[in-house]
Scaffold this motif. Structure first.
Motif, PDB file in Angstrom:
ATOM      1  N   ASP A 157       0.925  -1.079  -0.094  1.00  0.00           N
ATOM      2  CA  ASP A 157      -0.137  -0.021  -0.067  1.00  0.00           C
ATOM      3  C   ASP A 157       0.811   1.341  -0.116  1.00  0.00           C
ATOM      4  O   ASP A 157       1.653   1.581   1.039  1.00  0.00           O
ATOM      5  CB  ASP A 157      -0.909   0.008   1.197  1.00  0.00           C
ATOM      6  CG  ASP A 157      -1.894   1.282   1.311  1.00  0.00           C
ATOM      7  OD1 ASP A 157      -2.212   1.684  -0.067  1.00  0.00           O
ATOM      8  OD2 ASP A 157      -2.321   1.709   2.243  1.00  0.00           O
ATOM      9  N   LYS A 158       0.911   1.736  -1.170  1.00  0.00           N
ATOM     10  CA  LYS A 158       1.748   3.070  -1.208  1.00  0.00           C
ATOM     11  C   LYS A 158       3.094   2.941  -0.830  1.00  0.00           C
ATOM     12  O   LYS A 158       4.010   3.802   0.115  1.00  0.00           O
ATOM     13  CB  LYS A 158       1.021   4.366  -0.736  1.00  0.00           C
ATOM     14  CG  LYS A 158      -0.123   4.751  -1.117  1.00  0.00           C
ATOM     15  CD  LYS A 158      -0.882   5.835  -0.162  1.00  0.00           C
ATOM     16  CE  LYS A 158      -2.158   6.291  -0.912  1.00  0.00           C
ATOM     17  NZ  LYS A 158      -2.702   7.390  -0.348  1.00  0.00           N
ATOM     18  N   PRO A 159       3.976   1.796  -1.404  1.00  0.00           N
ATOM     19  CA  PRO A 159       5.275   1.427  -1.097  1.00  0.00           C
ATOM     20  C   PRO A 159       6.225   2.793  -1.571  1.00  0.00           C
ATOM     21  O   PRO A 159       6.050   3.601  -2.327  1.00  0.00           O
ATOM     22  CB  PRO A 159       5.612   0.338  -1.726  1.00  0.00           C
ATOM     23  CG  PRO A 159       4.570   0.448  -3.091  1.00  0.00           C
ATOM     24  CD  PRO A 159       3.306   0.955  -2.486  1.00  0.00           C
ATOM     25  N   ARG A 160       7.176   3.001  -0.646  1.00  0.00           N
ATOM     26  CA  ARG A 160       8.482   3.944  -0.910  1.00  0.00           C
ATOM     27  C   ARG A 160       9.677   3.454  -1.347  1.00  0.00           C
ATOM     28  O   ARG A 160      10.413   4.132  -1.782  1.00  0.00           O
ATOM     29  CB  ARG A 160       8.545   4.805   0.298  1.00  0.00           C
ATOM     30  CG  ARG A 160       7.250   5.223   0.903  1.00  0.00           C
ATOM     31  CD  ARG A 160       7.209   6.260   2.284  1.00  0.00           C
ATOM     32  NE  ARG A 160       8.538   7.376   2.019  1.00  0.00           N
ATOM     33  CZ  ARG A 160       8.273   8.443   2.020  1.00  0.00           C
ATOM     34  NH1 ARG A 160       6.837   9.048   1.615  1.00  0.00           N
ATOM     35  NH2 ARG A 160       9.175   9.441   1.736  1.00  0.00           N
ATOM     36  N   SER A 161       9.655   2.151  -1.073  1.00  0.00           N
ATOM     37  CA  SER A 161      10.941   1.382  -1.437  1.00  0.00           C
ATOM     38  C   SER A 161      10.592  -0.025  -1.665  1.00  0.00           C
ATOM     39  O   SER A 161       9.459  -0.549  -1.562  1.00  0.00           O
ATOM     40  CB  SER A 161      11.975   1.409  -0.639  1.00  0.00           C
ATOM     41  OG  SER A 161      11.356   0.842   0.808  1.00  0.00           O
TER      42      SER A 161
END
Length: 255
Positions: free
Chosen positions: A151-155
């Motif tokens: 869910d909305k990964p940043r990496s």
């Protein structure tokens, strides 16, 4: 020019319309707007992933085939030589607050002096544990990561955990000792989950892109778990970094 992500609207199972939406705000302070790595100075305690292993070879599958991803232009791949797990976060130049900066030196001290101060502490007799610099650390793939929902990964990461309770205890005792000696408090101090970062995401992914990444990373976890039930890592290293591409070993530590 970057392509503009588009929003898919469904009615039942039928595609009705595809509407362009505005590009989202850039997500990582470690990279610029074009995904080029920025200077980011600090130090930390890590275990590098040994390269002459089947585990490392399997990790490279993501690197090998990343260009096939529909959102490839939204990510920055890390060089495989940088693959590691962080055993304990230490210091970086953007946060010199209590718990994130070692006791015994002023917050305006240079990063070079900070690293020297920590090196003296971490290599002292007080830092020695029952282990040795030759002690191996054993990790395994975190099984829930084989079916996780992003869910909305940043990496983009591979998630690991200690292979046994005794391995977990060793890690916790090591962190407790380092924290007591240095005054550093890792925000993830009590977590026994570790991640191997393969890439950073510079723009928010669409729902479809997130689903594509989820499928890809879940399959990678399954492949790693099947081929390499246990990965053995060398004892932790105290390292410095000037960006997220390279970690310089200052000292090998006992655990």
């Amino acid at each position: 020019m970057k392509r503009q992500p588009r929003k898919v609207i469904l009615f039942g199972s039928r595609l009705i319309i595809d509407i362009p939406i505005a590009l989202s705000k850039k997500m990582s302070f470690k990279f610029d707007d074009d995904g080029v790595v920025k200077e980011f100075h600090g130090n930390t305690i890590i275990c590098h992933i040994p390269q002459q292993t089947e585990f490392f070879n399997k990790l490279l599958d993501f690197y090998r085939f990343a260009k096939r991803l529909s959102f490839y232009d939204k990510i920055t791949l890390l060089p495989p030589s940088s693959y590691h797990v962080t055993i304990m976060n230490c210091c970086h130049e953007h946060d010199r607050s209590e718990g994130h900066w070692p006791k015994g030196i002023d917050p305006d001290t240079s990063m070079l002096r900070c690293t020297s101060h920590l090196t003296n502490i971490l290599t002292s007799e007080n830092a020695a544990t029952a282990g040795s610099a030759d002690s191996e650390l054993e990790l395994q793939v975190y099984k829930p990561a084989m079916s996780m929902q992003l869910d909305k990964p940043r990496s983009i990461n591979v998630v690991m955990e200690p292979s046994t309770d005794s391995q977990e205890t060793r890690i916790k005792q090591f962190r407790d000792n380092v924290s007591s000696l240095t005054g550093l408090i890792d925000p993830s101090h009590d977590s026994i989950r570790f991640h191997i970062t393969l890439a950073y995401i510079n723009e928010e992914l669409t729902i479809a892109e997130t689903q594509e990444l989820t499928k890809t990373i879940n399959e990678l976890h399954k492949s790693l778990a099947e081929a390499c039930p246990i990965i053995k890592l060398a004892a932790p290293e105290f390292v410095t970094f000037d960006d997220m591409f390279y970690f310089h070993t200052v000292a090998k530590l006992s655990m």
